[in-house]
Design a protein around this motif. Structure first.
Motif, short mmCIF file in Angstrom:
data_model
loop_
_atom_site.label_atom_id
_atom_site.label_comp_id
_atom_site.label_asym_id
_atom_site.label_seq_id
_atom_site.Cartn_x
_atom_site.Cartn_y
_atom_site.Cartn_z
N ARG A 224 0.85 -1.18 0.00
CA ARG A 224 0.00 0.00 0.00
C ARG A 224 0.88 1.23 0.00
NH1 ARG A 224 -4.59 -1.26 4.61
NH2 ARG A 224 -5.07 -3.39 3.96
N ILE A 342 -13.39 -5.22 1.98
CA ILE A 342 -13.04 -3.81 1.86
C ILE A 342 -12.13 -3.58 0.66
CG2 ILE A 342 -10.98 -3.95 3.31
CD1 ILE A 342 -13.55 -1.08 3.25
N TYR A 343 -11.50 -4.65 0.17
CA TYR A 343 -10.56 -4.51 -0.95
C TYR A 343 -11.18 -4.82 -2.30
CZ TYR A 343 -10.33 -9.52 0.17
OH TYR A 343 -10.65 -10.83 0.45
N ASP A 348 -9.76 0.06 0.30
CA ASP A 348 -8.65 0.15 1.24
C ASP A 348 -7.48 0.93 0.65
OD1 ASP A 348 -8.29 -1.91 -0.64
OD2 ASP A 348 -6.92 -3.01 0.65
N LEU A 358 -7.91 -1.70 9.49
CA LEU A 358 -9.22 -1.85 8.85
C LEU A 358 -9.72 -3.29 8.95
CD1 LEU A 358 -8.82 0.20 5.55
CD2 LEU A 358 -10.29 0.77 7.48
N ARG A 360 -11.15 -6.26 7.33
CA ARG A 360 -10.95 -6.59 5.93
C ARG A 360 -12.18 -7.20 5.27
NH1 ARG A 360 -7.13 -4.48 3.22
NH2 ARG A 360 -6.59 -6.34 2.05
#
Length: 619
Positions: A224, A342-343, A348, A358, A360
């Motif tokens: 990230r 979330i991805y 994210d 977070l 996930r």
């Protein structure tokens, strides 16, 4: 060689001729570098060189394919050569125009640009004086002369390389560059290496390969990026000015509840008894629209206040959302409870980029069970919470998106399908059983949202928190008689009109009927809750939800299309193939009108406002 030439020879000539055209394309494309993010280091420069070679090669290949029918049907030099020269001239002239558009607006030539240029909007939109027109004409003539000269040179090269070996070596070399280019982007995309990924939008029709989604599904960890203002090279000017805050004396908790695929008329006491009761205690925005017709763009517009056309740029940089960053900077605890991972899409790496810890994904066999799990986790988090800081939390329910209803949950609406038979959907399908299944799924998500609301009341947080409730986009059941089902297929009201209401301490319940949109939500929370003193135009294209001023044109988007829309009136849709449709409120074709040029011009400004150096005006 006679006028009548063997087809094989002509095909080889086309290869050499269009290869030279690709070289000319690369030279013209150097103009894009004038506004490109700065590239430093070996990897970004190697990627940039391979990108130019790849796009030049693909252009040559496309032009060869376009010329092949002429070669096959009329294998004459006197026919094939002029056709090839004209194809090359059109491609290069379009590239030249595109460089001009890109330097002003940071996006590429499409049908909307063409329409503006041919319907009187060019002078006000693209600022092209007479000398610019004359310069284009002169350059086009020069290109024509160069192409004619190159056509003769390519003919001689083709004669001298009759064995084809040189051509095969060139083709192999170019293929290796293309493989390297896509492999480099797969690596950079997974490693969140912004100096490479932010270059993707520089050249027109440039779509290198990615594999991050596959990696995530396989459990492979991907990096990230952390965007650092002033340090990370950027293709965005977002926000346009540094944001300034005067923090309120009393900071409120903020709870955002989003129901996936929730259309506006599904907020009723029968479909959503819990949320309808909450709406009666809230300010209701009855003419509210999402920024798109799918989850990715709907949520993007909700949090960023930007059109979905910025999505790929934000993702490439993993640029934090100004609203969420504002909560972080003011010391809020941030937590997300989403039914789907979330991805997927990459929230994210966009909306919540840089937020640690977070949640996930949810546990469960299907979206309905995941809705229950996210609510269970929210209740457990709330019960265990001892943090004195205020919090921002998102509860994002998904059952209506998949029409998923637990077997033991009462079905209020009958007759109802047990599951969706997509093969049965056509213009003659009775929508009622399908629509009832959807209503039952919405009712299930409402039941879970009701549990969350009850927990806020039980813990004494309800009266002191801002609670915002909406949908990411709508859902259609052939409402317009055009055989549209679900979402992500058009920009009409059934796929964009969603519920929106806000319950906040001190706000008297009432209904507000002026047009609002997801673009207004970030502006409202930033100013009213976080105390941002900047005008909304510094960080979004929206206004405060309570501002009654006419919103004019909204730029709504889906994955590969966008539209300039006045909700309930008119849609100017720029399609996947570069075509433009003008449609009325019921999504029926209607004649192009002079005012549609202004529609596109305003949409251009919204799509360009947050690109460095773009010639964009405020709202």
């Amino acid at each position: 060689m006679s006028t009548l030439a063997p087809r094989r020879f002509l095909i080889r000539w086309c290869g050499w001729f269009f290869l030279g055209t690709g070289v000319l394309f690369a030279l013209i494309a150097l103009r894009y570098l004038a506004v490109a993010p700065e590239a430093t280091g070996f990897a970004p420069h190697a990627f940039r060189v391979s990108m130019f070679v790849t796009q030049a090669s693909l252009l040559a290949l496309v032009l060869v394919v376009l010329a092949l029918p002429v070669v096959v049907i009329v294998p004459r030099r006197a026919v094939v050569v002029p056709v090839a020269v004209m194809l090359a001239l059109v491609a290069l002239a379009a590239t030249l125009v595109d460089t001009f558009i890109y330097q002003q607006y940071r996006f590429h030539f499409d049908a909307s640009v063409w329409r503006l240029m041919t319907d009187g909007g060019a002078d006000t939109t693209f600022h092209m004086p007479l000398r610019t027109h004359l310069a284009f004409a002169g350059i086009a003539l020069a290109l024509l002369l160069v192409l004619v000269a190159w056509s003769f040179a390519a003919w001689r090269i083709t004669q001298r390389t009759s064995g084809g070996r040189a051509g095969r070596y060139v083709a192999l070399g170019l293929a290796l560059v293309v493989v390297f280019h896509n492999g480099a982007h797969i690596w950079a995309n997974a490693a969140a290496f912004a100096p490479v990924t932010q270059q993707v939008s520089l050249l027109p029709l440039h779509k290198p390969a990615t594999a991050k989604g596959v990696m995530k599904r396989l459990g492979v960890e991907v990096a990230r990026a952390k965007f650092v203002p002033g340090e990370t090279p950027s293709g965005l000017l977002y926000p346009r000015e540094p944001l300034r805050f005067v923090a309120p004396a009393q900071r409120e908790n903020v709870v955002m509840i989003v129901v996936d695929s929730w259309r506006a008329d599904a907020l009723t006491s029968r479909v959503t008894p819990n949320l309808a009761a909450l709406a009666e205690e809230s300010v209701r925005f009855t003419n509210h629209h999402s920024g798109g017709n799918a989850t990715r763009v709907g949520m993007f517009s909700l949090f960023y206040g930007l059109p979905g056309t910025y999505w790929h740029d934000v993702l490439a940089e993993q640029r934090p959302c100004a609203l969420v960053q504002g909560f972080k900077d003011q010391g809020y605890e941030i937590q997300v409870f989403r039914s789907a991972p979330i991805y997927s899409p990459e929230f994210d790496e966009t909306i919540f980029a840089g937020v640690a810890g977070l949640r996930r994904e949810s546990d469960g066999n299907g979206p309905a069970e995941c809705d229950r799990d996210l609510t269970d986790d929210f209740l457990a988090w709330l019960a265990a919470r001892r943090d004195p800081r205020p919090f921002f939390t998102l509860l994002f329910y998904d059952a209506p998106h998949a029409y998923d209803v637990p077997a033991d949950f009462p079905r209020e609406f009958e007759p109802s399908w047990k599951q969706v038979d997509y093969l049965a959907l056509d213009a003659d399908t009775d929508p009622e059983p399908f629509h009832n299944l959807y209503r039952n799924a919405v009712r299930w998500s409402d039941h879970q949202a009701g549990r969350a609301i009850d927990a806020l009341r039980a813990r004494g947080l309800f009266g002191t928190s801002t609670i915002l409730v909406t949908g990411d986009h709508g859902q259609e059941f052939n409402d317009l008689g055009l055989a549209y089902w679900g979402h992500n297929s058009n920009f009409a009201r059934y796929q964009s009109h969603v519920p929106m209401f806000v319950r906040r301490p001190g706000l008297a319940p009432r209904a507000i009927d002026h047009t609002t949109s997801h673009f207004d939500v970030a502006a409202t929370l930033m100013s009213d809750v976080l105390g941002c003193v900047n005008p909304p135009a510094d960080h979004c294209i929206g206004r405060n939800l309570f501002d009654p001023e006419d919103r004019g044109v909204l730029t709504l988007a889906m994955y590969s299309q966008y539209a300039a829309v006045r909700p309930g009136e008119r849609h100017v849709v720029v399609g996947r193939a570069g075509d433009i449709e003008v449609l009325d409120a019921d999504y029926r074709p209607t004649p192009w009108a002079p005012g549609d040029v202004e529609f596109l011009r305003r949409s251009f400004e919204q799509r360009a406002r947050f690109r460095p150096g773009a010639a964009a005006a405020g709202p």
